[in-house]
Each structure stands twice: as structure tokens, then as C-alpha cells.
Design an enzyme around this catalytic site. Sequence first.
Site, PDB file in Angstrom:
ATOM      1  N   SER A 150      32.087  37.601  44.816  1.00 37.87           N
ATOM      2  CA  SER A 150      31.014  38.488  44.381  1.00 37.87           C
ATOM      3  C   SER A 150      31.000  39.806  45.155  1.00 37.87           C
ATOM      4  O   SER A 150      31.907  40.620  45.021  1.00 37.87           O
ATOM      5  CB  SER A 150      29.676  37.746  44.506  1.00 37.87           C
ATOM      6  OG  SER A 150      28.643  38.476  43.890  1.00 37.87           O
ATOM      7  N   LYS A 164      34.433  35.899  41.249  1.00 36.83           N
ATOM      8  CA  LYS A 164      33.053  35.875  40.722  1.00 36.83           C
ATOM      9  C   LYS A 164      32.645  37.314  40.425  1.00 36.83           C
ATOM     10  O   LYS A 164      32.100  38.020  41.253  1.00 36.83           O
ATOM     11  CB  LYS A 164      32.123  35.242  41.763  1.00 36.83           C
ATOM     12  CG  LYS A 164      30.627  35.355  41.447  1.00 36.83           C
ATOM     13  CD  LYS A 164      30.259  34.608  40.184  1.00 36.83           C
ATOM     14  CE  LYS A 164      28.743  34.529  40.021  1.00 36.83           C
ATOM     15  NZ  LYS A 164      28.103  35.835  39.853  1.00 36.83           N
ATOM     16  N   ASP A 193      41.295  50.006  45.837  1.00 42.38           N
ATOM     17  CA  ASP A 193      41.523  50.991  44.780  1.00 42.38           C
ATOM     18  C   ASP A 193      41.563  52.420  45.313  1.00 42.38           C
ATOM     19  O   ASP A 193      42.313  53.263  44.802  1.00 42.38           O
ATOM     20  CB  ASP A 193      40.445  50.868  43.710  1.00 42.38           C
ATOM     21  CG  ASP A 193      40.690  49.700  42.757  1.00 42.38           C
ATOM     22  OD1 ASP A 193      41.653  48.936  43.004  1.00 42.38           O
ATOM     23  OD2 ASP A 193      39.931  49.544  41.779  1.00 42.38           O
TER      24      ASP A 193
END
Length: 265
Positions: free
Chosen positions: A137, A162, A148
Site C-alpha cells: 500500500s 496492494k 519512477d
Amino acid sequence: RGTSVQLTIEREGLENPLVFTLKRDIIKIQSVRSKLLEGNLGYVRLSQFQEATVDDLTTELGKLVSKDIQGLILDLRNNPGGLLTAAVGVSEQFLESGRMVVSIQGRNGKKDEYRASANSKNYQYPMIVLVNHGSASASEIVAAAMQDWGKAVVIGTTTFGKGSVQTILPLSDGSGLRLTTAKYYTPKGKSIHSVGVQPDIVIDPKPIQLAKQETPEGNKDGNSDSSPPSTPAKPPVSPPSANSTPQDKEKEKDQAQPIPPEDLQ
């Protein structure tokens, strides 16, 4: 809170059960811990994403920065996640203002973006983010944002996956209905759900098994009933040639026999 509860526990080897009296209270978990490692490397461990996590992280990072750290390790292993706002706040510590942290998109196509605010710290240290299958999560949101934007090298194993947004709809009887209404997407538009964050460097620690060392008295554990030594392998026997004589065959037979251990003394 403040009331007592009794727990009755049975344990193997005890005739009667044990009774423990516990007092109910609010358990405050310190979600951020830090220390200075060898080589002036800062280490920060996040165990959960709570309301106080961002403020606590700011404090701990300030302590490390004052010690002139040369790099940073952010440990998110076995962090089950928590508040989305905390995940955004943690990411802001290392991103430039305006950089996207995560986006949320449902079936209707509506997209909500969460970006680093103007108050972002944007620490520029060489950084490693540690993850494993227990990272889920909010942990995955932070790890994916660092990956990224090229802010850190993610090391470990693939995270839990998740990446769904769940909404609880209250019902008339006091219960609730939990629905998955949207999914999280990384700054590069990748879905985390059921996929997880793929680390840049995969390291899957395995338990180390130490080989037993044999001693004249027995094995490493001191047992004298160690297994008998294996029989020494016999040397390969070359097939007889077509022109070999009976004397040659007898000589080859003698050479093929292993030397008894007692003859080596």
C-alpha cells in the site's frame, strides 16, 4: 481504556492454565526510527504510515543531516502501509515541488493526482529503498515514486501489490460495506495492484545453513554417533584391448583393486 481484562492461557507442560490480568490502553507505535551507520550513511526505518509519521520523519532526517551524512537508506520492509496523506508527505521529503507522487483512477475515468507541495524538502542524497513482500500500500506508493523519478535504487523482493482504493459504505444496522472503487497508479502510470513494485536489484535473503564439521571425537555438535565414513570410490577400470594377453588382463585386474586402508599405514 483503563479497564482490565483477564486472559486464561494453557501452556504445554503445565497442569493448570495461567491467568494474566491486562489493562486496556492506547498503544503508541513509534513509526520512524533512525541511526547513523558506518561510512556516514543515514538509516531510516518506517514501520507504518500514521498521522505523525511525516513530522517524525522530518525530525529524524534533520538529525541525520546535521551529522553530514553521505547517503541514505530508507527501510520499508514489512511495512503494511497506512495513510495515503502520510505516503505523500514522506515522498515530499525527496521530490521537487510539483512532482507527482501517485494518482488515483476509478472506472468512471476520473483521475485524482497527488503532487509534492511547495514545502517539499527535496533532499538530494544517494538513496536506497529496501522493500520485500511485506511492503504494501503506502510503502509501495513511496517506493514507486522514488523509483519512477530516479531518486533511489529499490533493492529487495517484489512488494505485496496492494494498489486498490477501498471505500466503506455505512449500512443502517451499523455495519458497513467495503468496496474497491479505484486503483493507485505510479508517476509513470503503472498499476501497483496485484503486481507490486519490481525492485531494481533483486536480493532475496535465504537462511544460512552451516555445514557440520567432523572431528575425531564426532561431529560438530559433539555427538559420537555420527554417520560412518563413505566408502572410497573405486578408480575406473579401462576395458581390455583386443590384443591383450592373459598376463595383461591379470595385471589390469590387480591394478583395479583399491588399496585397503590398513595397508596405507
